[in-house]
Design an enzyme around this catalytic site. Structure first.
Site, PDB file in Angstrom:
ATOM      1  N   HIS A 117     -66.851  10.234 -40.958  1.00  0.00           N
ATOM      2  CA  HIS A 117     -67.504   9.083 -40.338  1.00  0.00           C
ATOM      3  C   HIS A 117     -66.763   7.772 -40.606  1.00  0.00           C
ATOM      4  O   HIS A 117     -67.047   6.761 -39.964  1.00  0.00           O
ATOM      5  CB  HIS A 117     -68.976   8.993 -40.756  1.00  0.00           C
ATOM      6  CG  HIS A 117     -69.218   8.622 -42.190  1.00  0.00           C
ATOM      7  ND1 HIS A 117     -69.523   9.544 -43.165  1.00  0.00           N
ATOM      8  CD2 HIS A 117     -69.233   7.415 -42.811  1.00  0.00           C
ATOM      9  CE1 HIS A 117     -69.714   8.926 -44.317  1.00  0.00           C
ATOM     10  NE2 HIS A 117     -69.539   7.625 -44.130  1.00  0.00           N
ATOM     11  N   ASP A 150     -68.360  16.631 -42.524  1.00  0.00           N
ATOM     12  CA  ASP A 150     -68.082  15.192 -42.622  1.00  0.00           C
ATOM     13  C   ASP A 150     -66.839  14.930 -43.469  1.00  0.00           C
ATOM     14  O   ASP A 150     -66.774  13.965 -44.228  1.00  0.00           O
ATOM     15  CB  ASP A 150     -69.278  14.421 -43.180  1.00  0.00           C
ATOM     16  CG  ASP A 150     -69.150  12.917 -42.951  1.00  0.00           C
ATOM     17  OD1 ASP A 150     -68.422  12.523 -42.017  1.00  0.00           O
ATOM     18  OD2 ASP A 150     -69.760  12.141 -43.704  1.00  0.00           O
ATOM     19  N   SER A 229     -67.523   5.200 -49.025  1.00  0.00           N
ATOM     20  CA  SER A 229     -67.399   6.455 -48.291  1.00  0.00           C
ATOM     21  C   SER A 229     -65.980   6.999 -48.350  1.00  0.00           C
ATOM     22  O   SER A 229     -65.023   6.303 -48.020  1.00  0.00           O
ATOM     23  CB  SER A 229     -67.773   6.255 -46.820  1.00  0.00           C
ATOM     24  OG  SER A 229     -69.106   6.588 -46.585  1.00  0.00           O
ATOM     25  N   LEU A 284     -74.404  34.289 -39.085  1.00  0.00           N
ATOM     26  CA  LEU A 284     -75.241  35.463 -39.272  1.00  0.00           C
ATOM     27  C   LEU A 284     -75.993  35.824 -37.996  1.00  0.00           C
ATOM     28  O   LEU A 284     -76.117  36.987 -37.643  1.00  0.00           O
ATOM     29  CB  LEU A 284     -76.224  35.200 -40.423  1.00  0.00           C
ATOM     30  CG  LEU A 284     -77.065  36.355 -40.950  1.00  0.00           C
ATOM     31  CD1 LEU A 284     -76.177  37.512 -41.408  1.00  0.00           C
ATOM     32  CD2 LEU A 284     -77.930  35.863 -42.113  1.00  0.00           C
TER      33      LEU A 284
END
Length: 383
Positions: A117, A150, A229, A284
């Site tokens: 991001h 991310d 971040s 799955l």
């Protein structure tokens, strides 16, 4: 008041930092407040106290010296990232974050590991600039992105900077000291100290994170703020054990609840991105109950909420071939006890495609073992 989980981008700094008189301190100087007098010391008493402190504080001083060495070792590898993207009106938005320089055998030069991001929406490499610790600014020559974790990777020409080293996030225990490094509010080369507050935080809603599949965060009280971040969370050996990504905050600033992507997850994603260009994930073929609660567990005669409850089995999937059924509760994946549905999603998606795994399943009051061969999640997009 609801608590928000905030990704750590900084859009400008001028409106955030304000200098003023007595801001936030509530201090009033005026009549009626008598000064507090310190006890008078003789020269001999002062000398004795200095000598006492030299001995009594030695463990603290040694600890501080070790922390300073960790910061000195890892800080050169921490970078400040600025990116530009177009907003919905066609204007330009600049955002900042952090990253950490690493090495990978499949890449010439070096790589920077950060959050996706931080650079999401940048149309060209020239829209991303990487500020190095020595003041240089460089443009990446290539990028890789993975929305499901991310994580983003930027390739740099050899920056001539010692890279950081990966650590083992599984070796972390609650209470271990950690350092968070990055550029909070654009203030590059910042270091804060805290502990591991919790592990395995998976039930987070990170704003517009609909694409985030792998949620399995380390929680820390090391001060993390907008701009952190993509920066590293580091252990006392100077190893990167997490990538800082979000905070829980009512104000948008640090409240002592920060979240980092564990290094073992981040490292696998980085390796897949630079080696294959994408992350190969298994699936799955079931829909799981996101609200599996104590009442439902009692209805199924379970002693407590554990495992992941199946609410739908999709046709022609590994789950269907293994004969999983609605209302099965998957308690173990291979040798790992399943804690909840997000834990199972992480376990499945990060297991090699094609691997055969034994599932311990609780069905109709009895335990059974089913063997499943996991398939490639990318095949879902082809159907």
């Amino acid at each position: 008041m609801s608590r928000g989980f905030t990704r750590l981008l900084t859009r400008g700094i001028g409106s955030v930092l304000t200098l003023g008189v007595g801001i936030g301190l509530g201090i009033v100087i005026g009549q009626g407040l008598a000064p507090t007098h310190a006890t008078t010391l003789s020269f001999d008493e002062a000398a004795r106290l200095y000598a006492d402190l030299d001995g009594e504080t030695r463990p603290l001083v040694d600890g501080g010296t070790a922390l300073a060495k960790v910061a000195r070792l890892t800080s050169p590898a921490v970078v400040h990232i600025q990116s530009r993207r177009k907003d919905s009106r066609g204007g330009s938005v600049e955002e900042t974050g952090s990253g950490v320089i690493m090495r990978h055998e499949a890449v010439d030069g070096a790589i920077v590991v950060t959050n996706r991001h931080v650079i999401a929406g940048s149309a060209a490499l020239a829209d991303i600039s990487v500020g190095l610790s020595d003041g240089r600014t460089v443009i990446p020559v290539r990028t890789w992105e993975d929305a499901a974790s991310d994580i983003a990777v930027l390739q740099l020409k050899d920056p001539n900077v010692p890279p950081a080293a990966w650590g083992d996030s599984e070796a972390l225990d609650i209470g271990h000291f950690v350092l968070a490094l990055g550029s909070p509010f654009g203030l590059s080369q910042s270091v804060t100290l805290g502990i591991v507050s919790a592990k395995g935080r998976r039930s987070l809603e990170l704003g517009s994170d609909s694409g985030v599949l792998n949620k399995d965060f380390i929680q820390t009280d090391a001060a993390i703020n907008p701009g952190n971040s993509g920066g590293p969370l580091v252990d006392l050996r100077g190893r990167v054990i997490g990538i800082n990504t979000a905070i829980a905050s009512n104000s948008g600033g640090n409240e002592g609840i920060g979240f980092s992507i564990p290094s073992n997850l981040a490292r696998r994603v980085v390796d897949q991105l630079v080696t294959h260009g994408r992350v190969n994930r298994s699936f799955l073929g079931v829909k799981l109950d996101p609200d599996f609660n104590p009442e439902t567990a009692r209805r199924f005669n379970l002693d407590r909420v554990r495992g992941a409850r199946v609410v739908l089995v999709y046709d022609n999937t590994p789950a269907a071939k293994a004969r999983l059924q609605r209302d099965d509760v998957i308690l173990r994946f291979g040798e790992i006890d399943v804690q909840d549905e997000n834990h199972l999603i992480n376990l499945v998606s990060l297991t090699p495609v094609g691997k055969r795994i034994d599932l311990k399943v609780y069905r109709d009051g009895r335990m059974m073992t089913l063997r499943v061969e996991l398939a490639d999640r990318a095949s879902l997009a082809e159907k």
